[in-house]
Design a protein around this motif. Structure first.
Motif, PDB file in Angstrom:
ATOM      1  N   ILE A  15       3.844  -4.015   1.329  1.00  0.00           N
ATOM      2  CA  ILE A  15       3.319  -5.109   1.990  1.00  0.00           C
ATOM      3  C   ILE A  15       2.871  -4.748   3.010  1.00  0.00           C
ATOM      4  CG2 ILE A  15       3.500  -7.412   2.828  1.00  0.00           C
ATOM      5  CD1 ILE A  15       5.463  -8.056   0.498  1.00  0.00           C
ATOM      6  N   THR A  16       3.705  -3.914   4.037  1.00  0.00           N
ATOM      7  CA  THR A  16       3.506  -3.385   5.229  1.00  0.00           C
ATOM      8  C   THR A  16       2.256  -2.301   5.270  1.00  0.00           C
ATOM      9  OG1 THR A  16       5.653  -3.470   5.827  1.00  0.00           O
ATOM     10  CG2 THR A  16       4.449  -2.087   7.028  1.00  0.00           C
ATOM     11  N   THR A  17       2.221  -1.670   4.080  1.00  0.00           N
ATOM     12  CA  THR A  17       0.983  -0.622   3.811  1.00  0.00           C
ATOM     13  C   THR A  17      -0.112  -1.335   3.864  1.00  0.00           C
ATOM     14  OG1 THR A  17       2.529   0.999   2.782  1.00  0.00           O
ATOM     15  CG2 THR A  17       0.363   1.148   2.416  1.00  0.00           C
ATOM     16  N   LEU A  18      -0.036  -2.365   2.871  1.00  0.00           N
ATOM     17  CA  LEU A  18      -1.227  -3.205   2.719  1.00  0.00           C
ATOM     18  C   LEU A  18      -1.977  -3.867   3.930  1.00  0.00           C
ATOM     19  CD1 LEU A  18      -0.559  -4.765  -0.742  1.00  0.00           C
ATOM     20  CD2 LEU A  18      -2.339  -2.837  -0.163  1.00  0.00           C
ATOM     21  N   LEU A  19      -0.961  -4.639   4.723  1.00  0.00           N
ATOM     22  CA  LEU A  19      -1.352  -5.274   5.885  1.00  0.00           C
ATOM     23  C   LEU A  19      -1.663  -4.293   6.961  1.00  0.00           C
ATOM     24  CD1 LEU A  19       1.342  -7.954   6.003  1.00  0.00           C
ATOM     25  CD2 LEU A  19      -0.988  -8.035   5.030  1.00  0.00           C
ATOM     26  N   SER A  20      -1.117  -3.183   7.059  1.00  0.00           N
ATOM     27  CA  SER A  20      -1.327  -2.219   8.160  1.00  0.00           C
ATOM     28  C   SER A  20      -2.684  -1.632   7.899  1.00  0.00           C
ATOM     29  CB  SER A  20      -0.594  -0.841   8.216  1.00  0.00           C
ATOM     30  OG  SER A  20       0.707  -1.601   8.453  1.00  0.00           O
ATOM     31  N   ALA A  21      -3.215  -1.656   6.792  1.00  0.00           N
ATOM     32  CA  ALA A  21      -4.570  -1.042   6.414  1.00  0.00           C
ATOM     33  C   ALA A  21      -5.711  -2.045   6.716  1.00  0.00           C
ATOM     34  CB  ALA A  21      -4.689  -0.620   4.662  1.00  0.00           C
ATOM     35  N   GLY A  22      -5.334  -3.353   7.165  1.00  0.00           N
ATOM     36  CA  GLY A  22      -6.248  -4.405   7.628  1.00  0.00           C
ATOM     37  C   GLY A  22      -6.357  -5.583   6.520  1.00  0.00           C
ATOM     38  N   LEU A  23      -5.553  -5.372   5.592  1.00  0.00           N
ATOM     39  CA  LEU A  23      -5.646  -6.665   4.689  1.00  0.00           C
ATOM     40  C   LEU A  23      -4.991  -8.013   5.319  1.00  0.00           C
ATOM     41  CD1 LEU A  23      -6.126  -7.840   1.774  1.00  0.00           C
ATOM     42  CD2 LEU A  23      -3.658  -7.136   1.325  1.00  0.00           C
ATOM     43  N   PRO A  24      -5.848  -8.966   5.505  1.00  0.00           N
ATOM     44  CA  PRO A  24      -5.338 -10.141   6.329  1.00  0.00           C
ATOM     45  C   PRO A  24      -4.314 -11.070   5.291  1.00  0.00           C
ATOM     46  CG  PRO A  24      -7.824 -10.286   6.096  1.00  0.00           C
ATOM     47  CD  PRO A  24      -7.338  -9.021   5.186  1.00  0.00           C
ATOM     48  N   PRO A  25      -3.086 -11.322   5.649  1.00  0.00           N
ATOM     49  CA  PRO A  25      -2.256 -11.991   5.006  1.00  0.00           C
ATOM     50  C   PRO A  25      -2.827 -13.128   3.879  1.00  0.00           C
ATOM     51  CG  PRO A  25      -1.246 -11.790   7.075  1.00  0.00           C
ATOM     52  CD  PRO A  25      -2.795 -11.430   7.098  1.00  0.00           C
ATOM     53  N   LYS A  26      -3.938 -13.763   4.481  1.00  0.00           N
ATOM     54  CA  LYS A  26      -4.186 -15.020   3.756  1.00  0.00           C
ATOM     55  C   LYS A  26      -5.177 -14.560   2.569  1.00  0.00           C
ATOM     56  CE  LYS A  26      -8.425 -15.252   6.585  1.00  0.00           C
ATOM     57  NZ  LYS A  26      -9.322 -16.080   7.638  1.00  0.00           N
ATOM     58  N   PHE A  80      20.171  -3.508  -5.032  1.00  0.00           N
ATOM     59  CA  PHE A  80      19.925  -4.548  -3.671  1.00  0.00           C
ATOM     60  C   PHE A  80      20.436  -3.675  -2.665  1.00  0.00           C
ATOM     61  CE2 PHE A  80      20.749  -7.649  -0.556  1.00  0.00           C
ATOM     62  CZ  PHE A  80      19.553  -8.210  -0.748  1.00  0.00           C
ATOM     63  N   PRO A  81      19.727  -3.436  -1.515  1.00  0.00           N
ATOM     64  CA  PRO A  81      18.389  -3.956  -1.197  1.00  0.00           C
ATOM     65  C   PRO A  81      17.180  -3.045  -1.425  1.00  0.00           C
ATOM     66  CG  PRO A  81      19.253  -3.123   0.670  1.00  0.00           C
ATOM     67  CD  PRO A  81      20.426  -2.837  -0.430  1.00  0.00           C
ATOM     68  N   THR A  82      17.451  -1.955  -2.287  1.00  0.00           N
ATOM     69  CA  THR A  82      16.514  -1.012  -2.470  1.00  0.00           C
ATOM     70  C   THR A  82      14.940  -1.800  -2.824  1.00  0.00           C
ATOM     71  OG1 THR A  82      18.102   0.673  -3.187  1.00  0.00           O
ATOM     72  CG2 THR A  82      15.833   1.019  -3.905  1.00  0.00           C
ATOM     73  N   GLN A  83      14.787  -2.375  -4.021  1.00  0.00           N
ATOM     74  CA  GLN A  83      13.711  -2.886  -4.512  1.00  0.00           C
ATOM     75  C   GLN A  83      13.146  -3.779  -3.248  1.00  0.00           C
ATOM     76  OE1 GLN A  83      16.595  -2.989  -6.295  1.00  0.00           O
ATOM     77  NE2 GLN A  83      16.275  -1.966  -7.946  1.00  0.00           N
ATOM     78  N   LEU A  84      13.838  -4.504  -2.597  1.00  0.00           N
ATOM     79  CA  LEU A  84      13.344  -5.474  -1.320  1.00  0.00           C
ATOM     80  C   LEU A  84      12.716  -4.362  -0.260  1.00  0.00           C
ATOM     81  CD1 LEU A  84      12.930  -7.966   0.342  1.00  0.00           C
ATOM     82  CD2 LEU A  84      15.323  -7.773   0.882  1.00  0.00           C
ATOM     83  N   GLU A  85      13.427  -3.539  -0.020  1.00  0.00           N
ATOM     84  CA  GLU A  85      12.748  -2.432   0.974  1.00  0.00           C
ATOM     85  C   GLU A  85      11.769  -1.895   0.537  1.00  0.00           C
ATOM     86  OE1 GLU A  85      16.391   0.021   1.360  1.00  0.00           O
ATOM     87  OE2 GLU A  85      16.458  -0.407   3.425  1.00  0.00           O
ATOM     88  N   GLN A  86      11.366  -1.548  -0.878  1.00  0.00           N
ATOM     89  CA  GLN A  86      10.141  -0.945  -1.347  1.00  0.00           C
ATOM     90  C   GLN A  86       9.047  -2.111  -1.384  1.00  0.00           C
ATOM     91  OE1 GLN A  86      12.129   0.412  -4.955  1.00  0.00           O
ATOM     92  NE2 GLN A  86      12.129   2.439  -4.366  1.00  0.00           N
ATOM     93  N   THR A  87       9.546  -3.313  -1.694  1.00  0.00           N
ATOM     94  CA  THR A  87       8.492  -4.324  -1.641  1.00  0.00           C
ATOM     95  C   THR A  87       7.914  -4.480  -0.256  1.00  0.00           C
ATOM     96  OG1 THR A  87       9.572  -5.490  -3.431  1.00  0.00           O
ATOM     97  CG2 THR A  87       8.071  -6.882  -2.263  1.00  0.00           C
ATOM     98  N   LEU A  88       8.853  -4.536   0.735  1.00  0.00           N
ATOM     99  CA  LEU A  88       8.315  -4.684   2.148  1.00  0.00           C
ATOM    100  C   LEU A  88       7.467  -3.459   2.591  1.00  0.00           C
ATOM    101  CD1 LEU A  88      11.715  -5.839   3.569  1.00  0.00           C
ATOM    102  CD2 LEU A  88       9.737  -7.287   3.300  1.00  0.00           C
ATOM    103  N   LEU A  89       7.864  -2.271   2.163  1.00  0.00           N
ATOM    104  CA  LEU A  89       7.086  -1.167   2.423  1.00  0.00           C
ATOM    105  C   LEU A  89       5.602  -1.148   1.851  1.00  0.00           C
ATOM    106  CD1 LEU A  89       6.935   1.771   3.645  1.00  0.00           C
ATOM    107  CD2 LEU A  89       7.799   2.588   1.533  1.00  0.00           C
TER     108      LEU A  89
END
Length: 339
Positions: free
Chosen positions: A140-151, A129-138
């Motif tokens: 999610i950020t990648t997916l949302l930045s590509a246009g995926l709506p959070p919902k 910790f917090p390596t895996q959290l940072e990778q998880t956030l990375l």
């Protein structure tokens, strides 16, 4: 003991297991032998040996996709993290899997076309910790930045992966884990989190650990060893790190605002797993069960072991032989992606 010496007795043990259960099997024989194999391996191998025998996420993914005739699609995220796509890469709906998976086939059979991305993250004890959290956030950020709506995003995590999913929730609500990067802000709550046997407490000190030791494939001694390695890192971490690592023991009110991060949460447990008491206590916390608009659901599988729904897929059971809770999880996904 050398790895070969540890593995040598396993075929004999499995043959005896098959014979002993041939007249009183309450589960498919594939599951019985698979459960006993995992119990033996997790109890007798070191962490390094276990990771060698089971293979890396990347190698297992490539072997599986080749066997299934699927294309290997990998997004390099940086920081030793990758998104491994299972089946076609789709960005209208995404199931982000934090180790585990297998639900995309039942979903597609029900007409729900979903992109399934498996996060390859750094494994303990080589990263903590917090390596895996940072990778998880990375991821999610990648997916949302590509246009995926959070919902249109559902996160599915089992065991430690479910722990990382709740670390993500804590980060959005509190943002004080001492992270220097990946400050993620959501435009709205994500569609859901499916937490299968979440590792919500790193101590093996509950009654269910004593009661189910020797029944669950994950032994109390192994769980205490693995959890203790993470807890040993706490003195060097921020004051709030313990709430991230052990969500079941987070301060009262910690999850009051969880509904602003995730719309629906499904938590599963097997009543024969060591983590059972901690999982149930976590799901029934006042700040989770009472303050999140009744959108937190707890499913308990009678006779279920740790990660029991995943074990069905791991041994290749046909759809009609999947456990009832496994079918319930698939239906929960269908509702989430149909909203």
């Amino acid at each position: 003991m050398a790895l070969v010496g540890v593995l040598l007795p396993l075929p004999v043990i499995l043959a005896w297991t098959a014979l002993a259960h041939s007249f009183k099997a309450t589960k498919p024989m594939k599951r019985i032998l698979g459960d006993h194999s995992l119990r033996y391996l997790s109890s007798h191998l070191t962490t390094a040996q276990l990771q060698y025998v089971l293979g890396t996420t990347d190698s297992v993914y490539k072997t599986w996709t080749e066997r299934e005739g699927l294309e290997v699609v990998v997004d390099e995220l940086g920081e030793d993290a990758k998104l491994l796509w299972i089946g076609p890469k789709r960005m209208d709906r995404v199931l982000l899997v934090l180790h585990g998976g297998g639900y995309f086939l039942p979903l597609e059979k029900q007409g729900i076309m979903v992109g399934v991305a498996l996060l390859q993250y750094s494994l303990a004890p080589f990263a903590t910790f917090p390596t895996q959290l940072e990778q998880t956030l990375l991821a999610i950020t990648t997916l949302l930045s590509a246009g995926l709506p959070p919902k249109r995003l559902i996160i599915s995590g089992d065991s430690a992966g479910a722990n990382f999913a709740f670390q993500f929730v804590s980060h959005i609500m509190h943002g004080d884990a001492g992270l220097d990067s990946h400050k993620l802000q959501l435009s709205g709550p994500i569609a859901g989190i499916c937490a299968i046997s979440p590792w919500v407490s790193l101590t093996a000190d509950s009654e269910s650990w004593s009661k189910n030791d020797g029944i669950d494939f994950l032994s109390r001694a192994t769980a205490a060893q693995w959890g203790g390695a993470h807890l040993a890192e706490l003195p060097r971490l921020s004051a709030s790190a313990s709430a991230y690592l052990e969500p079941a023991k987070a301060p009262s009110g910690w999850f009051d605002e969880m509904h602003t991060v995730v719309d629906r949460v499904l938590i599963t447990a097997g009543d024969c797993e060591g983590l059972y008491d901690h999982i149930v206590a976590f799901a029934r916390r006042d700040d989770i069960d009472a303050k999140n608009n009744a959108k937190v659901e707890l499913m308990i599988q009678e006779g279920g072991l740790h990660e029991d729904p995943m074990l069905d897929f791991n041994v290749g059971l046909s759809d009609e032989r999947l456990g009832s809770i496994t079918q319930g999880i698939v239906e929960w996904f269908v509702v989430g992606f149909s909203a």
